[in-house]
Design a protein around this motif. Structure first.
Motif, short mmCIF file in Angstrom:
data_model
loop_
_atom_site.label_atom_id
_atom_site.label_comp_id
_atom_site.label_asym_id
_atom_site.label_seq_id
_atom_site.Cartn_x
_atom_site.Cartn_y
_atom_site.Cartn_z
N ASN A 77 0.82 -1.21 0.00
CA ASN A 77 0.00 0.00 0.00
C ASN A 77 0.86 1.26 0.00
O ASN A 77 0.53 2.26 -0.64
N PHE A 78 1.95 1.21 0.73
CA PHE A 78 2.85 2.36 0.80
C PHE A 78 3.47 2.65 -0.57
O PHE A 78 3.58 3.80 -0.99
N PHE B 229 0.86 4.14 -2.73
CA PHE B 229 0.64 5.53 -2.30
C PHE B 229 1.66 6.46 -2.94
O PHE B 229 1.31 7.50 -3.50
N ILE C 8 -3.67 9.23 2.22
CA ILE C 8 -3.11 8.72 3.47
C ILE C 8 -4.14 7.87 4.20
O ILE C 8 -3.84 6.79 4.72
N VAL D 151 -1.13 4.91 5.31
CA VAL D 151 0.31 5.16 5.35
C VAL D 151 0.82 5.35 6.78
O VAL D 151 1.97 5.03 7.08
#
Length: 366
Positions: free
Chosen positions: A272-273, A276, A312, A317
């Protein structure tokens, strides 16, 4: 050569895996680091008797062990301070999860009631809402069930050398079945929550990077990722825990078994980071490409800041920050970390419902 000297067999007592002991000698083992209330600089003792067996106390009907050094942090005045700290945390996250649960319930009703809001994007949002709600419910149930079996009063009533009495699984393990189910259910819904946050990230990433993306076609795939995949590794963890360390309510972290479910969760957070960072990069590029000469650049910054804030919450995050911070279990830094982590975790459902429902233009129009 060392193994041939010892006649007392290695043994797990529910808290410590005791190595092989030598006849007629006292064995000292460091207090387990995964029990955060323990004095991790202390040691626990067992005695290997002359007949080659661990010293057994007939009156207590259990093997003798001395955990007095480990219980250094469990003295009455320290227990009182610990209780005050955890009571504050309990009140905070109980309020947070209750507010999140209520706001998410209303959001699901609104999206479900208006037919024009029925689309793949909002269906994914609803699954995410449900995962937050089930996570909150499972936490409340787990707290009540585990506390009923293993409350702090049980620790306070123990003699200094008799912690083993709560570590040792009873002959009738059926009384712990409900407790274990509550812990497994909590871990499952915790995992599904992380994976539905990942699904939100994958969906947004696909909309931006995949041309002619058919969202309805991939909905069942997203459902399988969000609800199905976590079930696989949580069941694997439960089977391993039952086979290797079937003691108490499974609420204590023991050995490396925890990585069966923690590694996939960390993988979801890491992926996911990455999504992002890539999404923010593309959004920033698009904003600057559409920037007209003489246009107020502050609006561009505000637009990027707003997009980043939403991302976010979508991508989770802030979990990366907590993952990178080590668990010290003591000191002011750890207490601040616990307050921040539990605040964000408990109120995140509320923040998500505001962004995806209450501040959504389509919902406002309806």
């Amino acid at each position: 050569s060392f193994l041939s000297e010892g006649n007392c067999f290695p043994e797990w007592d529910g808290l410590i895996c005791w190595p092989r002991g030598s006849v007629g000698k006292m064995l000292a083992v460091p207090c387990p680091h995964y029990v955060y209330d323990f004095n991790h600089k202390g040691v626990a003792f067992r005695y290997c008797s002359l007949n080659g067996t661990w010293d057994f106390v007939q009156s207590l009907n259990r093997t003798w062990a001395n955990y007095s050094e480990c219980l250094h942090f469990l003295q009455p005045e320290i227990i009182s301070k610990k209780r005050e700290f955890f009571d504050r945390l309990y009140v905070m996250y109980t309020v947070g999860y209750s507010i999140s649960f209520t706001s998410l319930t209303v959001a699901i009703f609104i999206i479900g009631y208006f037919r024009r809001l029925h689309c793949t994007r909002n269906y994914i949002h609803m699954h995410l809402f449900v995962s937050f709600m089930l996570r909150a419910v499972s936490i409340f149930i787990k707290d009540k069930v585990v506390q009923a079996h293993l409350g702090i009063k049980e620790l306070e009533a123990l003699p200094a050398n008799d912690l083993q009495s709560i570590a040792r699984a009873p002959a009738d393990r059926s009384q712990y079945v409900g407790c274990k189910i509550a812990v497994v259910t909590f871990i499952y819904f915790l995992a599904t929550n992380y994976y539905w946050i990942l699904v939100e990230g994958l969906y947004l990433h696909s909309l931006i990077f995949v041309a002619f993306f058919s969202d309805s076609k991939y909905l069942w795939g997203f459902i399988l990722i969000g609800w199905g995949f976590p079930a696989v590794f949580v069941v694997a963890w439960a089977v391993a825990r039952a086979a290797v360390v079937d003691a108490r309510c499974w609420e204590l972290s023991v050995g490396e078994i925890k990585w069966i479910y923690q590694a996939p969760i960390l993988a979801a957070i890491g992926l996911n980071f990455i999504l992002f960072l890539n999404t923010v990069r593309v959004l920033a590029t698009k904003i600057w490409e559409t920037h007209a000469v003489g246009h107020d650049t502050r609006k561009q910054y505000r637009k990027l800041a707003k997009s980043t804030l939403v991302l976010i919450l979508v991508f989770g995050v802030h979990y990366i920050v907590f993952v990178c911070l080590p668990h010290t279990f003591t000191g002011l830094a750890w207490e601040i970390r616990m307050h921040c982590e539990l605040f964000f975790n408990s109120f995140q459902g509320f923040f998500v419902s505001i962004i995806y429902c209450y501040c959504n233009g389509e919902v406002s129009l309806e």
